[in-house]
Scaffold this motif. Structure first.
Motif, PDB file in Angstrom:
ATOM      1  N   LYS A  44       0.846  -1.184   0.000  1.00  0.00           N
ATOM      2  CA  LYS A  44       0.000   0.000   0.000  1.00  0.00           C
ATOM      3  C   LYS A  44       0.884   1.238   0.000  1.00  0.00           C
ATOM      4  O   LYS A  44       1.907   1.284   0.663  1.00  0.00           O
ATOM      5  N   LYS A  72       0.344   5.632  -0.144  1.00  0.00           N
ATOM      6  CA  LYS A  72      -0.532   6.795  -0.252  1.00  0.00           C
ATOM      7  C   LYS A  72      -0.269   7.498  -1.576  1.00  0.00           C
ATOM      8  O   LYS A  72       0.880   7.615  -2.008  1.00  0.00           O
ATOM      9  N   ARG A  73      -1.323   7.953  -2.209  1.00  0.00           N
ATOM     10  CA  ARG A  73      -1.206   8.594  -3.520  1.00  0.00           C
ATOM     11  C   ARG A  73      -0.267   9.796  -3.496  1.00  0.00           C
ATOM     12  O   ARG A  73       0.461  10.045  -4.435  1.00  0.00           O
ATOM     13  N   ALA A 119       2.219  10.248  -1.346  1.00  0.00           N
ATOM     14  CA  ALA A 119       3.471   9.918  -0.662  1.00  0.00           C
ATOM     15  C   ALA A 119       4.663  10.353  -1.508  1.00  0.00           C
ATOM     16  O   ALA A 119       4.618  10.336  -2.736  1.00  0.00           O
ATOM     17  N   ASP A 127       5.817  11.504   8.080  1.00  0.00           N
ATOM     18  CA  ASP A 127       4.474  11.269   7.537  1.00  0.00           C
ATOM     19  C   ASP A 127       3.524  11.084   8.699  1.00  0.00           C
ATOM     20  O   ASP A 127       3.720  10.219   9.533  1.00  0.00           O
TER      21      ASP A 127
END
Length: 83
Positions: free
Chosen positions: A17, A19-20, A22, A82
């Motif tokens: 996975k 995050k778009r 990231a 993050d």
């Protein structure tokens, strides 16, 4: 970035996975890629990668060698906090 466990004979750890927005995504890493090395160290366990990353300062650039299908690539990703 969430990494999975090693799978069979395949080298590295799969990206499960991401995050778009990231930083790693902006630098070319995609879900399904396999992380082969971090700063020249084999990516054979999540614990080893975490130990290495924890030893670095924020803003350090991390060299990631990855595989997507049969293609391999290298990218530099800055280490950021993050939430």
């Amino acid at each position: 970035m969430l990494l999975g466990k090693p799978q069979g004979q395949d080298p590295g750890l799969p990206v499960k996975k991401l995050k778009r927005k990231a930083v790693a995504a902006a630098k070319g890493i995609r879900e399904g890629d396999r992380i082969l090395e971090i700063d020249g160290q084999p990516a054979d366990s999540v614990a080893a990668i975490n130990r290495h990353l924890e030893s670095l300062r924020l803003g350090s650039k991390v060299r990631i060698r990855y595989q997507r299908g049969k293609r391999r690539g290298v990218t530099l990703v800055p280490l950021v906090f993050d939430k």
